[in-house]
Design a protein around this motif. Structure first.
Motif, PDB file in Angstrom:
ATOM      1  N   TYR A 281      24.368 -22.415 -71.513  1.00 18.28           N
ATOM      2  CA  TYR A 281      22.943 -22.251 -71.194  1.00 18.28           C
ATOM      3  C   TYR A 281      22.105 -23.281 -71.947  1.00 18.28           C
ATOM      4  O   TYR A 281      21.339 -24.018 -71.348  1.00 18.28           O
ATOM      5  CB  TYR A 281      22.454 -20.833 -71.533  1.00 18.28           C
ATOM      6  N   ILE A 282      22.279 -23.299 -73.271  1.00 22.26           N
ATOM      7  CA  ILE A 282      21.426 -24.196 -74.064  1.00 22.26           C
ATOM      8  C   ILE A 282      21.803 -25.660 -73.817  1.00 22.26           C
ATOM      9  O   ILE A 282      20.932 -26.541 -73.788  1.00 22.26           O
ATOM     10  CB  ILE A 282      21.460 -23.847 -75.574  1.00 22.26           C
ATOM     11  N   ILE A 283      23.090 -25.924 -73.543  1.00 23.85           N
ATOM     12  CA  ILE A 283      23.505 -27.309 -73.278  1.00 23.85           C
ATOM     13  C   ILE A 283      22.818 -27.821 -72.007  1.00 23.85           C
ATOM     14  O   ILE A 283      22.281 -28.923 -71.975  1.00 23.85           O
ATOM     15  CB  ILE A 283      25.051 -27.415 -73.162  1.00 23.85           C
ATOM     16  N   MET A 284      22.809 -26.984 -70.947  1.00 20.70           N
ATOM     17  CA  MET A 284      22.170 -27.395 -69.688  1.00 20.70           C
ATOM     18  C   MET A 284      20.666 -27.575 -69.859  1.00 20.70           C
ATOM     19  O   MET A 284      20.062 -28.482 -69.283  1.00 20.70           O
ATOM     20  CB  MET A 284      22.432 -26.364 -68.585  1.00 20.70           C
ATOM     21  N   GLU A 285      20.038 -26.678 -70.641  1.00 22.53           N
ATOM     22  CA  GLU A 285      18.593 -26.778 -70.853  1.00 22.53           C
ATOM     23  C   GLU A 285      18.242 -28.064 -71.604  1.00 22.53           C
ATOM     24  O   GLU A 285      17.309 -28.784 -71.226  1.00 22.53           O
ATOM     25  CB  GLU A 285      18.093 -25.543 -71.616  1.00 22.53           C
TER      26      GLU A 285
ATOM     27  N   GLY B  81      16.511 -27.037 -66.044  1.00 21.08           N
ATOM     28  CA  GLY B  81      17.928 -26.963 -66.428  1.00 21.08           C
ATOM     29  C   GLY B  81      18.439 -25.539 -66.409  1.00 21.08           C
ATOM     30  O   GLY B  81      19.557 -25.261 -65.977  1.00 21.08           O
ATOM     31  N   SER B  82      17.596 -24.611 -66.854  1.00 15.28           N
ATOM     32  CA  SER B  82      17.952 -23.199 -66.859  1.00 15.28           C
ATOM     33  C   SER B  82      18.202 -22.715 -65.425  1.00 15.28           C
ATOM     34  O   SER B  82      19.175 -22.002 -65.144  1.00 15.28           O
ATOM     35  CB  SER B  82      16.800 -22.432 -67.514  1.00 15.28           C
ATOM     36  N   PHE B  83      17.357 -23.142 -64.489  1.00 16.26           N
ATOM     37  CA  PHE B  83      17.511 -22.772 -63.082  1.00 16.26           C
ATOM     38  C   PHE B  83      18.741 -23.453 -62.460  1.00 16.26           C
ATOM     39  O   PHE B  83      19.522 -22.821 -61.742  1.00 16.26           O
ATOM     40  CB  PHE B  83      16.243 -23.144 -62.304  1.00 16.26           C
ATOM     41  N   LEU B  84      18.932 -24.751 -62.776  1.00 16.76           N
ATOM     42  CA  LEU B  84      20.063 -25.480 -62.190  1.00 16.76           C
ATOM     43  C   LEU B  84      21.392 -24.906 -62.676  1.00 16.76           C
ATOM     44  O   LEU B  84      22.391 -24.912 -61.958  1.00 16.76           O
ATOM     45  CB  LEU B  84      19.967 -26.977 -62.521  1.00 16.76           C
ATOM     46  N   ASN B  85      21.409 -24.377 -63.903  1.00 14.42           N
ATOM     47  CA  ASN B  85      22.604 -23.719 -64.426  1.00 14.42           C
ATOM     48  C   ASN B  85      22.991 -22.541 -63.535  1.00 14.42           C
ATOM     49  O   ASN B  85      24.158 -22.330 -63.224  1.00 14.42           O
ATOM     50  CB  ASN B  85      22.323 -23.261 -65.859  1.00 14.42           C
ATOM     51  N   VAL B  86      21.983 -21.789 -63.091  1.00 15.35           N
ATOM     52  CA  VAL B  86      22.205 -20.664 -62.171  1.00 15.35           C
ATOM     53  C   VAL B  86      22.787 -21.191 -60.850  1.00 15.35           C
ATOM     54  O   VAL B  86      23.733 -20.630 -60.298  1.00 15.35           O
ATOM     55  CB  VAL B  86      20.872 -19.913 -61.908  1.00 15.35           C
ATOM     56  N   CYS B  87      22.219 -22.326 -60.367  1.00 15.67           N
ATOM     57  CA  CYS B  87      22.709 -22.925 -59.106  1.00 15.67           C
ATOM     58  C   CYS B  87      24.177 -23.316 -59.222  1.00 15.67           C
ATOM     59  O   CYS B  87      24.957 -23.109 -58.291  1.00 15.67           O
ATOM     60  CB  CYS B  87      21.901 -24.177 -58.761  1.00 15.67           C
ATOM     61  N   ILE B  88      24.554 -23.901 -60.382  1.00 17.51           N
ATOM     62  CA  ILE B  88      25.938 -24.348 -60.565  1.00 17.51           C
ATOM     63  C   ILE B  88      26.901 -23.167 -60.484  1.00 17.51           C
ATOM     64  O   ILE B  88      27.984 -23.264 -59.923  1.00 17.51           O
ATOM     65  CB  ILE B  88      26.087 -25.090 -61.917  1.00 17.51           C
ATOM     66  N   TRP B  89      26.495 -22.022 -61.016  1.00 20.63           N
ATOM     67  CA  TRP B  89      27.342 -20.826 -60.974  1.00 20.63           C
ATOM     68  C   TRP B  89      27.387 -20.213 -59.588  1.00 20.63           C
ATOM     69  O   TRP B  89      28.428 -19.818 -59.091  1.00 20.63           O
ATOM     70  CB  TRP B  89      26.821 -19.744 -61.941  1.00 20.63           C
ATOM     71  N   ARG B  90      26.214 -20.109 -58.953  1.00 17.81           N
ATOM     72  CA  ARG B  90      26.131 -19.276 -57.746  1.00 17.81           C
ATOM     73  C   ARG B  90      26.382 -19.995 -56.430  1.00 17.81           C
ATOM     74  O   ARG B  90      26.943 -19.397 -55.513  1.00 17.81           O
ATOM     75  CB  ARG B  90      24.749 -18.613 -57.677  1.00 17.81           C
ATOM     76  N   ILE B  91      25.955 -21.269 -56.294  1.00 22.87           N
ATOM     77  CA  ILE B  91      26.082 -21.950 -54.994  1.00 22.87           C
ATOM     78  C   ILE B  91      27.544 -22.023 -54.517  1.00 22.87           C
ATOM     79  O   ILE B  91      27.826 -21.700 -53.364  1.00 22.87           O
ATOM     80  CB  ILE B  91      25.399 -23.333 -55.017  1.00 22.87           C
TER      81      ILE B  91
END
Ligand SMILES: [Zn+2]
Length: 272
Positions: free
Chosen positions: A91-95, A32-42
Motif C-alpha cells: 500500500y505505502i509503496i504504491m502511494e 496510487g492508493s486507488f491504482l493499487n486497488v485496480c491492480i488487485w481487482r481488475i
C-alpha cells in the motif's frame, strides 16, 4: 475567467513551484492508493468502484483517517488498529511510487511552461501505465478495460484541449487519431511479421492495444519514441534479468512500454 481558461494557462503562471510539488504529491499518492486497488481487482474481474475497505483479517472497517495515503500507514506503524495484523507494505509503496511519479511530471511541466491541462494527460498516463506494468508481470496480460480506457480518454483529452503542436481542436483530434492508428497498425503489423518469422506469438493483442493508447494520448512522435525506447528497454531487461525472471522466455512488454511512455512524456513536455 472560467476553469477551462485556467486549464489552458501555463502551470507556472497559475501556481508557484512549491505548491505544485506539495499538491501533486498529495494527489499522486491518493491516485496510487486507488491504482493499487485496480491492480488487485481488475485481473479478477471485480469492480474498482471504491467500497469502504475492511481489514482482511479482523474485518473491521478501516477508519477514514487511517486510510489517508502514506500518513495512515505510518501512523498505524503498518498494523491494523483493531487486531494489529500487519498491513502489506505494498500500500505505502504504491502511494509513494505514484506520488513521486506524478510530482516529477508536474515539476517538469511547470519548468517547461506547459499548460495546466497537461496534468490531466499525466493522470490518464499513470492510470493506464502503472496498473498495466504490474498486471503484465503478475498475470501476463494487459486488460482491455485499461487499454480501451486509455485509447478513449487519450482521444477525448486531445479533442477537448488544443495539444501542442496542434493549433485548433480539429487538428488536435486528428493528431491523436493518427497516433492511435499508427500504434494499432504499426505494432499489429510488427506482431504479424515477427510471429510468422519466428513461428510463435511474439506480441499479444494487449500490446497492440497498448500501442494504440500511447498513440492516442501522445500522438505520432510519442508513439514512435515509446515503441523504440520500450523495445530497447525490453531487450536490455531480458538480457540482464533472463536467468532470474524470464526463464520461460515471457517478457512483460507492457511493463517496459510503461517505463518508456513515462520517459517519452518527460521529453515531449520540453517540446524540442
Ligand atoms: Zn484487523
Amino acid at each position: 475567467m472560467n476553469i477551462y481558461d485556467i486549464l489552458c494557462m501555463p502551470l507556472q503562471e497559475v501556481v508557484p513551484l512549491g505548491i505544485t510539488v506539495v499538491f501533486s504529491f498529495i494527489f499522486g499518492s491518493c491516485l496510487g492508493s486507488f491504482l493499487n486497488v485496480c491492480i488487485w481487482r481488475i485481473p479478477l474481474g471485480e469492480s474498482v468502484v471504491i467500497v469502504p475497505s475492511h481489514c482482511p483479517k479482523c474485518n473491521h472497517k478501516i477508519r477514514w483517517f487511517d486510510n489517508v495515503p502514506v500518513i495512515g500507514f505510518l501512523a498505524l506503524g503498518g498494523k491494523c488498529r483493531d487486531c494489529k495484523a500487519p498491513i502489506s507494505p505494498r500500500y505505502i509503496i504504491m502511494e509513494l511510487l505514484v506520488g513521486a511519479l506524478f510530482t516529477l511530471q508536474a515539476v517538469n511541466i511547470w519548468h517547461n511552461g506547459v499548460e495546466v491541462h497537461a496534468l490531466i494527460a499525466v493522470i490518464i498516463l499513470l492510470s493506464v501505465a502503472v496498473p498495466c506494468a504490474f498486471i503484465d508481470v503478475e498475470h501476463r496480460k494487459l486488460p482491455d478495460k485499461l487499454t480501451y480506457f486509455g485509447m478513449i480518454s487519450g482521444v477525448l483529452y486531445n479533442w477537448v484541449f488544443i495539444v501542442h503542436p496542434a493549433k485548433s481542436h480539429p487538428d488536435s483530434l486528428l493528431l491523436s487519431l493518427i497516433g492511435l492508428a499508427a500504434g494499432l497498425i504499426g505494432l499489429g503489423v510488427f506482431a504479424g511479421i515477427t510471429g510468422k518469422l519466428m513461428k510463435k506469438r511474439t506480441l499479444g493483442a494487449g500490446d497492440v492495444k497498448y500501442a494504440g493508447f500511447v498513440g492516442a494520448l501522445t500522438g505520432l512522435p510519442g508513439v514512435l519514441v515509446t515503441l523504440l525506447l520500450g523495445s530497447i528497454l525490453a531487450i536490455a531487461g531480458y538480457l540482464l534479468l533472463r536467468k532470474k525472471y524470464f526463464k520461460d522466455g515471457y517478457v512483460p512488454f507492457g511493463t517496459f512500454l510503461g517505463i518508456a511512455v513515462y520517459i517519452t512524456y518527460m521529453l515531449l513536455w520540453t517540446r524540442i
